[in-house]
Design an enzyme around this catalytic site. Structure first.
Site, PDB file in Angstrom:
ATOM      1  N   SER A 148     -23.057-104.759  16.784  1.00  0.00           N
ATOM      2  CA  SER A 148     -22.071-103.707  17.039  1.00  0.00           C
ATOM      3  C   SER A 148     -22.192-103.319  18.503  1.00  0.00           C
ATOM      4  O   SER A 148     -23.165-103.661  19.172  1.00  0.00           O
ATOM      5  CB  SER A 148     -22.370-102.497  16.151  1.00  0.00           C
ATOM      6  OG  SER A 148     -21.623-101.359  16.545  1.00  0.00           O
ATOM      7  N   TYR A 161     -28.044 -96.498  12.030  1.00  0.00           N
ATOM      8  CA  TYR A 161     -27.102 -97.587  12.306  1.00  0.00           C
ATOM      9  C   TYR A 161     -27.475 -98.303  13.612  1.00  0.00           C
ATOM     10  O   TYR A 161     -27.502 -99.539  13.672  1.00  0.00           O
ATOM     11  CB  TYR A 161     -25.682 -97.030  12.391  1.00  0.00           C
ATOM     12  CG  TYR A 161     -24.609 -98.082  12.418  1.00  0.00           C
ATOM     13  CD1 TYR A 161     -24.165 -98.679  11.239  1.00  0.00           C
ATOM     14  CD2 TYR A 161     -24.019 -98.472  13.617  1.00  0.00           C
ATOM     15  CE1 TYR A 161     -23.168 -99.639  11.257  1.00  0.00           C
ATOM     16  CE2 TYR A 161     -23.023 -99.437  13.643  1.00  0.00           C
ATOM     17  CZ  TYR A 161     -22.602-100.008  12.458  1.00  0.00           C
ATOM     18  OH  TYR A 161     -21.613-100.970  12.492  1.00  0.00           O
TER      19      TYR A 161
END
Length: 287
Positions: A148, A161
């Site tokens: 990401s 995350y």
């Protein structure tokens, strides 16, 4: 390079978002598919959509669907065995499945962080381990691991995350170097999407210490304000990266900007990004 036409790919998280877009785009380019997700109904919808789109072709792609919980290593191993049995020429694996968790570090229980890591990081590791011996037997093969932009920058409220996506990045880059040193036929790309218009934030879990719904709504608004890349555009960019054997794939102008910003201001980039984010949210409210 790995040619898409004539290949066979295993894609996790294929029932929605980027995974679904990858399935549709790969099929359109003549790639057979082993599609995995926990959402069986979603998988069947994707398979039906592919069949409808490819019905006029003399040799439509072969598509198999597999219910898999990426957080369970045993199910990943079973998926690899079933996928390779259904598609003996399988030579592309895309570890795409992922989840999100809202809350600051002191608002998230350890069990919740473990849940996210089991999917976002260990799911990628177990998927790579299960498929790598299969891919190594092919003349050319490719692994794609989804990190990401939060594997490059780390905003507040995303400790779990970011930790998982930074780990995916480190694991993938080290493994890529190992494969190159071993003269392996397997290539590896790590993907850093910026804001892609999927439902990951809406479907995110909330830390047990988060007591106000307003923050969840604010997170969704902020995501919608910056999520300008469509899943099909993201899928096309990933496929281009496979075809060109690009080790690092940034998706979206926002990802390129944030990557450059953290290079120039590695310790202070968030002050700049926070202002830009607030401006984008306010602009969205006005429009």
């Amino acid at each position: 390079m790995t040619a898409i036409n004539g290949s066979a790919a295993a894609v996790t998280g294929a029932a929605s978002g980027i995974g679904r877009a990858l399935a549709l785009e790969l099929a359109a380019r003549g790639c057979d598919l082993a599609l995995a997700d926990r959402d069986e109904a979603g998988l069947q919808q994707v398979a039906a959509e592919i069949a409808k789109a490819e019905i006029a072709k003399a040799q439509p792609p072969k598509v198999s669907t597999h219910r898999v919980d990426i957080g369970e290593p045993g199910q990943i191993a079973e998926f690899a065995a079933a996928a390779s049995a259904a598609h003996p020429k399988l030579n592309i694996v895309i570890n795409n499945a992922g989840v999100a968790l809202l809350g600051q570090f002191n608002e998230i229980e350890q069990a919740q962080m473990d849940w996210l890591f089991n999917i976002n990081f260990w799911g990628t590791v177990h998927g790579t381990r299960a498929f790598l011996p299969i891919l190594a037997k092919q003349r050319e093969a490719h692994i794609v691991n989804l990190s990401s932009i939060f594997g490059i920058i780390a905003p507040p409220g995303q400790t779990a995350y970011c930790a998982a996506k930074f780990a995916v990045r480190g694991f993938s880059e080290s493994l890529r170097h190992e494969l190159a040193m071993a003269n392996s036929p397997v290539r590896l790309s790590v993907v850093h999407p910026g804001g892609v218009a999927t439902s990951i934030v809406r479907n995110s879990r909330t830390g047990t210490g988060v007591t106000d719904n307003a923050r969840r709504a604010q997170s969704i608004d902020r995501f919608d304000a910056v999520a300008k890349t469509t899943p099909p555009a993201a899928a096309q960019r990933i496929i281009l990266g496979i075809e060109k054997n690009q080790p690092r794939i940034l998706i979206g102008n926002d990802a390129w900007f944030m990557d450059l910003l953290q290079r120039f201001r590695p310790a202070t980039y968030w002050a700049v990004l926070a202002k830009r984010l607030e401006k984008a949210v306010n602009a969205g409210k006005v429009s």
